[in-house]
Design a protein around this motif. Structure first.
Motif, PDB file in Angstrom:
ATOM      1  N   PRO A 288       0.654  -1.246  -0.071  1.00 47.07           N
ATOM      2  CA  PRO A 288      -0.003   0.007   0.273  1.00 47.07           C
ATOM      3  C   PRO A 288       0.932   1.340   0.123  1.00 47.07           C
ATOM      4  N   SER A 289       0.472   2.072  -1.058  1.00 48.61           N
ATOM      5  CA  SER A 289       1.178   3.569  -1.032  1.00 48.61           C
ATOM      6  C   SER A 289       0.323   4.432  -1.628  1.00 48.61           C
ATOM      7  N   THR A 290       0.443   5.647  -1.346  1.00 53.20           N
ATOM      8  CA  THR A 290      -0.290   6.666  -1.902  1.00 53.20           C
ATOM      9  C   THR A 290       0.423   7.202  -3.319  1.00 53.20           C
ATOM     10  N   LEU A 291       1.917   6.794  -3.462  1.00 56.99           N
ATOM     11  CA  LEU A 291       2.532   7.206  -4.515  1.00 56.99           C
ATOM     12  C   LEU A 291       2.612   5.898  -5.476  1.00 56.99           C
ATOM     13  N   PRO A 292       2.860   6.189  -6.826  1.00 56.30           N
ATOM     14  CA  PRO A 292       3.157   5.069  -7.799  1.00 56.30           C
ATOM     15  C   PRO A 292       4.112   4.252  -7.296  1.00 56.30           C
ATOM     16  N   ASN A 293       3.982   2.875  -7.373  1.00 55.96           N
ATOM     17  CA  ASN A 293       5.197   1.962  -7.099  1.00 55.96           C
ATOM     18  C   ASN A 293       5.032   0.664  -8.092  1.00 55.96           C
ATOM     19  N   ALA A 294       5.884  -0.129  -7.975  1.00 58.71           N
ATOM     20  CA  ALA A 294       6.005  -1.337  -8.963  1.00 58.71           C
ATOM     21  C   ALA A 294       4.673  -2.196  -8.855  1.00 58.71           C
ATOM     22  N   ASP A 295       3.993  -2.206  -7.749  1.00 59.22           N
ATOM     23  CA  ASP A 295       2.755  -2.911  -7.301  1.00 59.22           C
ATOM     24  C   ASP A 295       1.509  -2.134  -8.186  1.00 59.22           C
ATOM     25  N   ASN A 296       1.359  -0.882  -7.721  1.00 57.34           N
ATOM     26  CA  ASN A 296       0.015  -0.308  -8.260  1.00 57.34           C
ATOM     27  C   ASN A 296       0.308   0.205  -9.448  1.00 57.34           C
ATOM     28  N   GLU A 297       1.285   0.374 -10.273  1.00 58.38           N
ATOM     29  CA  GLU A 297       1.264   0.822 -11.338  1.00 58.38           C
ATOM     30  C   GLU A 297       1.161  -0.408 -12.437  1.00 58.38           C
ATOM     31  N   ASN A 298       0.607  -1.432 -11.980  1.00 54.79           N
ATOM     32  CA  ASN A 298       0.339  -2.645 -12.773  1.00 54.79           C
ATOM     33  C   ASN A 298      -1.209  -2.309 -13.379  1.00 54.79           C
ATOM     34  N   ALA A 299      -1.677  -3.065 -14.601  1.00 55.98           N
ATOM     35  CA  ALA A 299      -2.955  -2.802 -15.023  1.00 55.98           C
ATOM     36  C   ALA A 299      -4.066  -3.062 -14.229  1.00 55.98           C
ATOM     37  N   GLY A 300      -4.985  -2.182 -13.803  1.00 59.05           N
ATOM     38  CA  GLY A 300      -6.072  -2.362 -12.883  1.00 59.05           C
ATOM     39  C   GLY A 300      -5.707  -2.216 -11.500  1.00 59.05           C
ATOM     40  N   GLN A 301      -4.298  -1.865 -11.003  1.00 59.13           N
ATOM     41  CA  GLN A 301      -4.163  -1.328  -9.833  1.00 59.13           C
ATOM     42  C   GLN A 301      -3.983  -0.051  -9.728  1.00 59.13           C
ATOM     43  N   PHE A 302      -3.861   0.752  -8.467  1.00 57.16           N
ATOM     44  CA  PHE A 302      -3.758   2.081  -8.400  1.00 57.16           C
ATOM     45  C   PHE A 302      -3.300   2.409  -6.997  1.00 57.16           C
ATOM     46  N   PRO A 303      -2.689   3.578  -6.683  1.00 54.06           N
ATOM     47  CA  PRO A 303      -2.524   3.906  -5.257  1.00 54.06           C
ATOM     48  C   PRO A 303      -3.439   3.830  -4.209  1.00 54.06           C
ATOM     49  N   THR A 304      -2.974   3.579  -2.955  1.00 48.70           N
ATOM     50  CA  THR A 304      -4.178   3.457  -2.016  1.00 48.70           C
ATOM     51  C   THR A 304      -4.242   4.608  -1.289  1.00 48.70           C
ATOM     52  N   SER A 305      -5.043   4.893  -0.361  1.00 50.42           N
ATOM     53  CA  SER A 305      -5.274   5.916   0.325  1.00 50.42           C
ATOM     54  C   SER A 305      -4.509   6.243   1.818  1.00 50.42           C
ATOM     55  N   PHE A 306      -3.627   5.416   1.961  1.00 49.43           N
ATOM     56  CA  PHE A 306      -2.546   5.508   2.949  1.00 49.43           C
ATOM     57  C   PHE A 306      -1.085   4.617   2.518  1.00 49.43           C
ATOM     58  N   ASN A 307      -0.203   4.939   3.290  1.00 51.61           N
ATOM     59  CA  ASN A 307       1.097   4.295   3.019  1.00 51.61           C
ATOM     60  C   ASN A 307       1.479   3.256   4.142  1.00 51.61           C
ATOM     61  N   ALA A 308       1.717   2.107   3.932  1.00 48.87           N
ATOM     62  CA  ALA A 308       2.050   1.268   4.798  1.00 48.87           C
ATOM     63  C   ALA A 308       3.478   1.305   5.611  1.00 48.87           C
ATOM     64  N   THR A 309       4.349   1.804   4.849  1.00 50.96           N
ATOM     65  CA  THR A 309       5.513   1.951   5.075  1.00 50.96           C
ATOM     66  C   THR A 309       5.624   2.891   6.445  1.00 50.96           C
ATOM     67  N   PRO A 310       5.147   3.853   6.571  1.00 53.92           N
ATOM     68  CA  PRO A 310       5.210   4.849   7.929  1.00 53.92           C
ATOM     69  C   PRO A 310       4.434   4.181   9.070  1.00 53.92           C
ATOM     70  N   MET A 311       3.592   3.575   8.785  1.00 53.09           N
ATOM     71  CA  MET A 311       2.721   2.693   9.880  1.00 53.09           C
ATOM     72  C   MET A 311       3.616   1.614   9.994  1.00 53.09           C
ATOM     73  N   ILE A 312       4.255   1.065   9.502  1.00 49.69           N
ATOM     74  CA  ILE A 312       5.261   0.127   9.829  1.00 49.69           C
ATOM     75  C   ILE A 312       6.423   0.471  10.674  1.00 49.69           C
ATOM     76  N   MET A 313       6.961   1.575  10.378  1.00 44.45           N
ATOM     77  CA  MET A 313       8.096   2.239  11.021  1.00 44.45           C
ATOM     78  C   MET A 313       7.569   2.292  12.492  1.00 44.45           C
TER      79      MET A 313
END
Length: 325
Positions: A288-313
């Motif tokens: 999950p990321s609000t910015l484009p990444n290797a996952d959400n740039e795939n067809a049918g995918q899109f950025p999420t409304s939150f970022n997982a990384t700061p939550m994990i940290m």
């Protein structure tokens, strides 16, 4: 964003290698405090490292935090790539080396043999041993805080987080886990995803877990089911099993977090929010990321409304081991 030259990316990718391993006995923690960084390494840099595990070659990438002090014990995060992916691709996906999210924690990216991990059906490699050997090596090279070793990962790598948490040795060595889109295979059929018994030999009953899963995950279905001739438990059943294992209340507390996103928190009278599931009803098989990444740039995918990384940290910052092997 943390930038790599094309030459650096090609160099790191070329150095990624893998091999076999076998049964594990956790080893005594050794400290590398007071030592200078290994030759060729620098603060804020990423290096590919080869080690020998069970007489065979294994590999990992290590990120040295920009603020590293050789005399100050420093948090270490293990981040495991998904199936068919590489350590380098995980580094580029999870943003744990980005100054925006992390300037003071080591991040180690282990490389799986054939880009896979123990726990996936058909994989016979003992990556538990590899992880213990890797930690032994890292702790001789750098000043690592043995109470603050954490783990995260994506998909099969997230599933291996569960293998680690259910291992008698690593469950006492890794303080907290944050699996993303995890594949938590159980070797049994037929598959009753909501009731399958999930084997676990955790040696602690206070293991902090912050898991993420999308309701539209088309690879590892949220409701679970048969896959690769094994059983994937439903994600609600998997997280509930952890809550039960740790003596937490059977009923979770639901906390709205972001658009289409809630956190299911499991607590007890003495342990607050120890086991948690972040559920995004519209997210797919993505980090999950609000910015484009290797996952959400795939067809049918899109950025999420939150970022997982700061939550994990943030989650990791709240936990540490009380006892160290």
């Amino acid at each position: 964003m943390f930038a790599f030259s094309l030459q650096t990316v090609a160099f790191l990718a070329a150095l990624l290698s893998a091999a076999n391993a076998s049964p594990c006995t956790p080893k005594t923690t050794v400290t590398g405090c007071g030592k200078a960084l290994p030759h060729g390494q620098s603060k804020g840099g990423v290096t590919s490292v080869n080690i020998t595990s069970n007489g065979l070659g294994r590999n990992y990438l290590v990120f040295v935090p920009p603020t590293y002090n050789k005399d100050k014990p420093t948090q270490l995060i293990l981040s495991y790539h998904g199936g068919t992916k590489t350590a380098l691709q995980q580094l580029q996906l999870d943003d744990l080396t980005e100054p925006e999210f992390n300037t003071d924690s080591f991040v180690v990216y282990p490389q799986g043999i054939n880009n896979s991990w123990q726990g996936v059906p058909g994989v016979t490699i003992d990556d538990v041993l590899f992880t213990n050997d890797l930690l032994d090596h890292v702790q001789t090279q750098y000043c690592i805080d043995a109470q603050r070793i954490m783990a995260t990962g994506k998909s099969d790598g997230a599933g291996f987080n569960n293998v680690m948490a259910c291992d008698a040795g690593l469950s006492k060595r890794v303080a907290a886990f944050a699996p993303v889109s995890g594949a938590y295979y159980v070797d049994t059929l037929p598959c009753d995803a909501d009731n399958v018994v999930i084997p676990c030999n955790n040696a602690r009953s206070d293991i902090p877990i912050l898991a993420f899963h999308g309701g539209l995950d088309a690879v590892i279905y949220y409701p679970g089911g048969e896959r690769k001739n094994a059983c994937l438990p439903s994600v609600p059943h998997w997280i509930q099993s952890w809550a039960t294992r740790e003596g937490l209340d059977a009923k979770n507390h639901t906390v709205p977090y972001a658009n289409a996103t809630v956190i299911y928190e499991y607590s007890s009278a003495t342990e607050k929010n120890l086991v948690n599931l972040v559920y995004d009803s519209v997210n797919g098989h993505d980090w999950p990321s609000t910015l484009p990444n290797a996952d959400n740039e795939n067809a049918g995918q899109f950025p999420t409304s939150f970022n997982a990384t700061p939550m994990i940290m943030d989650f990791f910052s709240k936990h540490q081991l009380t006892k160290v092997l």
